[in-house]
Design a protein around this motif. Structure first.
Motif, PDB file in Angstrom:
ATOM      1  N   UNK A 115      32.611  71.048  19.350  1.00  0.00           N
ATOM      2  CA  UNK A 115      33.680  70.843  18.376  1.00  0.00           C
ATOM      3  C   UNK A 115      35.015  71.377  18.908  1.00  0.00           C
ATOM      4  N   UNK A 116      36.078  71.087  18.178  1.00  0.00           N
ATOM      5  CA  UNK A 116      37.364  71.714  18.490  1.00  0.00           C
ATOM      6  C   UNK A 116      37.792  72.547  17.292  1.00  0.00           C
ATOM      7  N   UNK A 117      38.637  73.552  17.563  1.00  0.00           N
ATOM      8  CA  UNK A 117      39.184  74.350  16.478  1.00  0.00           C
ATOM      9  C   UNK A 117      38.297  75.503  16.039  1.00  0.00           C
ATOM     10  N   UNK A 118      37.182  75.774  16.764  1.00  0.00           N
ATOM     11  CA  UNK A 118      36.284  76.882  16.405  1.00  0.00           C
ATOM     12  C   UNK A 118      36.962  78.223  16.665  1.00  0.00           C
ATOM     13  N   UNK A 163      25.229  83.852   9.984  1.00  0.00           N
ATOM     14  CA  UNK A 163      26.141  84.721  10.730  1.00  0.00           C
ATOM     15  C   UNK A 163      26.770  84.062  11.943  1.00  0.00           C
ATOM     16  N   UNK A 164      26.561  82.763  12.098  1.00  0.00           N
ATOM     17  CA  UNK A 164      27.103  82.075  13.277  1.00  0.00           C
ATOM     18  C   UNK A 164      28.571  81.722  13.041  1.00  0.00           C
ATOM     19  N   UNK A 165      29.403  82.743  12.922  1.00  0.00           N
ATOM     20  CA  UNK A 165      30.783  82.525  12.491  1.00  0.00           C
ATOM     21  C   UNK A 165      31.716  82.104  13.628  1.00  0.00           C
ATOM     22  N   UNK A 184      30.326  74.537  21.733  1.00  0.00           N
ATOM     23  CA  UNK A 184      29.447  73.798  20.821  1.00  0.00           C
ATOM     24  C   UNK A 184      29.814  72.315  20.764  1.00  0.00           C
ATOM     25  N   UNK A 243      31.686  79.509  15.188  1.00  0.00           N
ATOM     26  CA  UNK A 243      31.960  78.078  15.147  1.00  0.00           C
ATOM     27  C   UNK A 243      32.555  77.637  13.819  1.00  0.00           C
ATOM     28  N   UNK A 244      33.079  78.595  13.083  1.00  0.00           N
ATOM     29  CA  UNK A 244      33.848  78.259  11.894  1.00  0.00           C
ATOM     30  C   UNK A 244      35.210  77.731  12.351  1.00  0.00           C
ATOM     31  N   UNK A 245      35.650  76.640  11.699  1.00  0.00           N
ATOM     32  CA  UNK A 245      36.921  76.006  12.046  1.00  0.00           C
ATOM     33  C   UNK A 245      38.094  76.872  11.594  1.00  0.00           C
ATOM     34  N   UNK A 246      39.039  77.095  12.513  1.00  0.00           N
ATOM     35  CA  UNK A 246      40.276  77.761  12.093  1.00  0.00           C
ATOM     36  C   UNK A 246      41.479  76.839  12.201  1.00  0.00           C
TER      37      UNK A 246
END
Lengths: 401, 401
Positions: free
Chosen positions: A254-257, A236-238, A252, A240-243
């Motif tokens: 990263x980029x684009x989360x 459910x850790x959505x 986190x 940090x899903x890339x968009x």
């Protein structure tokens, strides 16, 4: 061997009986026997045992169904559960009875970044004040939700991106020591999903998602009526899903989360930028008044007709909808509940989320997929946390201990 | 009422006993009693009943454990299941025994777009040939997998994007009528996931994903050891998850879908473009030789050192990795199995999928997440389809019928 098996079966029967009384209220022995598919003799014996344990008691007679009048059985009136729902910037603590009806709540601002000792001390102060206020000396258990991944079985926070100092902290044991009762720890979205399932819009849903849009973004997953936590407890850790391939740097690393575009912190940052650049005269005005801007100020600007604020809400909803469409394709849920502070920024957000989700998913998966706002607000976290501990207290392994 | 309940409990015990023999092979009554946690008397009665039904029989004595020698019980040697695994461009049909060991298979090219009558007639021809070859007159049941969404409970295909003519077609009943035995229908990725769980690399996994990269891209989801199909039976439809805002138009009508970038059909199209533009001299050579190109030709070009082909594989893996990273964040699986025709295009694809998935997911979710190639190939579909029908034949509702 035989004895232990029989014992386990009885305890499991107790758990089912208590859960039935929790979810349905007072029932006659006949109704309980029907619901649990066992004989009335078994039910009578179980009710007797639970009465001795101080967990159940008899109340007035049931409405007659023509035959002999049956006495109603209810949960003991003095059962009390504590629910502690900690967000990134605020917390709600509450007290419920055995049926998880809320008896009292307290809400306080907090900063999750100030670390576990300080945040938990504040929460416990509030809990003690509530217990005093309601004359409760021995709560039967407490549920705790925190805004980041937890190791459910060990009861500790695990590498939470927005929670410095919490990694590996034994939240469950610390709270249990202070309150002197059993405690369960889960992440805030699972707690909210449990609350919505018990008392909110998801009461009849078996497979659904609860999406919290707060400072961060997360998702509670319910499969066949049970919370699904994943192999390491971080399902459910959505947020940090890339968009996008590029974009602002996320907490986190990263980029684009998704969270770095559409979370409350991201929206506040966008609002500031829009105010300072002059693109949004209303946000600039609000900034001048208050010295700072939050995501909520965007809603104020929308209400005052600010085009840039409308655009910010729409873009945020668009990204969230893209991710939800992916999850709908993957998971084919029967319901999506949207909650969290940012979800209250007005109908424009929900409209955009719905529009993109429905457009980007296959027709089969969205033919009958309601996407609705949470009904419960802050109380949802309290009820959900109380639900998690009630399930644990009523269930075999804990009841045996 | 009491009678019917007792009957149901016994049938469920039979199902568990048959599944135990299917998954573990011959067992003594003592072992069966231990495994199923019931008395030896109960097991003896059940084994007797199953022997009468022709489902089980006694084989030689078990290895002595010091006490009285126990006789081994096994599934009847003449149980036969049919597995039919239909892909977009090829099908495998097979015959298994009661333990799902493959006795024979046949593989044939087919075009799913030629419609259900023609494709199923071909499949049934192959099945009849197999049955004849092995002297089987009455298979106990057949499992069928098709490359698109199905309504599992009604046994029909539902609005499959790459399967014109299949929408609403009663595949299950049509096959059952022809073969004269119970049939279950599922989509191909669920069938492959079931096969991998029974006989492949996912044998010990409780929560895992099976990702099929064939002409299209789909995903089988196993939660707590059971296939998760979603509310409408279309869970796992990841081929239509958006990876870009723009891109080639997908069979589903949207643009930017994963499948339109990384599926076998997309790769063949990219290979053709690279050959015709002169960007890839090796693919141009292959095109001249063969008159057309398939995704497999990219692997040939990679083997001949073609830089453009390497790049095509890498880009495909990159997109797949991006989607898998989202699914890992959402679902936190314990294992990802990669299968399908395109997964065999060489190690570069898997390397890129792994690299992107691990990089884009939170460390907690990938700390112990193997991403591995399927072990079973074509046989996986046959075993999986046989597994689905065996579960149905051995289970209460069907066994009662």
């Amino acid at each position: 061997m035989r004895h232990s098996l029989a014992g386990r079966a009885e305890t499991s029967m107790q758990a089912r009986l208590l859960a039935q009384l929790r979810d349905e209220g007072p029932l006659s022995r006949v109704q309980l026997a029907d619901r649990l598919n066992v004989s009335r003799t078994t039910i009578a014996a179980e009710v007797g045992r639970l009465t001795e344990l101080g967990m159940a008691h008899e109340v007035g007679p049931a409405a007659s169904r023509g035959g002999r009048r049956s006495t109603l059985v209810d949960l003991a009136p003095d059962i009390r559960f504590v629910g502690i729902s900690i967000g990134a910037t605020s917390m709600s603590v509450g007290l419920t009875d055995g049926r998880l009806s809320v008896i009292g709540t307290r809400t306080r601002a907090c900063d999750i970044r100030s670390g576990p000792e300080k945040v938990l001390a504040t929460a416990l102060d509030e809990v003690r004040a509530l217990l005093d206020e309601h004359g409760v000396t021995e709560p039967m258990g407490a549920g705790v939700g925190v805004p980041g991944p937890v190791d459910f079985h060990r009861g500790v926070s695990v590498s939470p991106p927005i929670m410095p100092g919490w990694d590996g902290y034994p939240v469950r044991d610390a709270v249990a020591r202070e309150l002197g009762c059993p405690v369960v720890l889960d992440n805030d979205v699972n707690v909210l999903a449990a609350g919505e399932q018990h008392a909110g819009v998801a009461r009849t849903a078996k497979d659904f998602l609860y999406v919290k849009i707060g400072t961060g973004i997360g998702c509670g997953i319910v499969v066949d009526g049970e919370l699904y936590r994943g192999v390491d407890g971080c399902a459910g850790d959505i947020g940090h899903i890339r968009v996008e391939d590029f974009g602002p740097t996320c907490a986190c690393g990263n980029t684009g989360c998704l969270e770095a575009f559409s979370g409350g912190a991201a929206l506040a940052r966008e609002a500031l930028a829009a105010a300072r650049s002059g693109r949004s005269p209303v946000l600039a005005e609000l900034l001048a008044e208050k010295g700072d801007l939050s995501a909520e100020d965007i809603a104020v600007a929308v209400a005052r007709g600010d085009a840039q604020a409308v655009q910010l809400i729409r873009e945020s909803g668009h990204r969230i909808g893209q991710v939800l469409a992916s999850l709908v394709s993957f998971f084919n849920p029967g319901l999506i509940v949207i909650g969290g502070r940012v979800s209250k920024l007005g109908h424009g957000l929900l409209a955009e989320i719905r529009s993109v989700t429905y457009r980007r998913s296959l027709p089969l998966a969205t033919g009958n997929l309601p996407i609705v706002l949470s009904e419960l607000g802050d109380e949802g976290g309290v009820i959900g946390a109380a639900h998690l501990i009630s399930a644990s207290v009523y269930a075999p392994s804990s009841a045996e201990a």
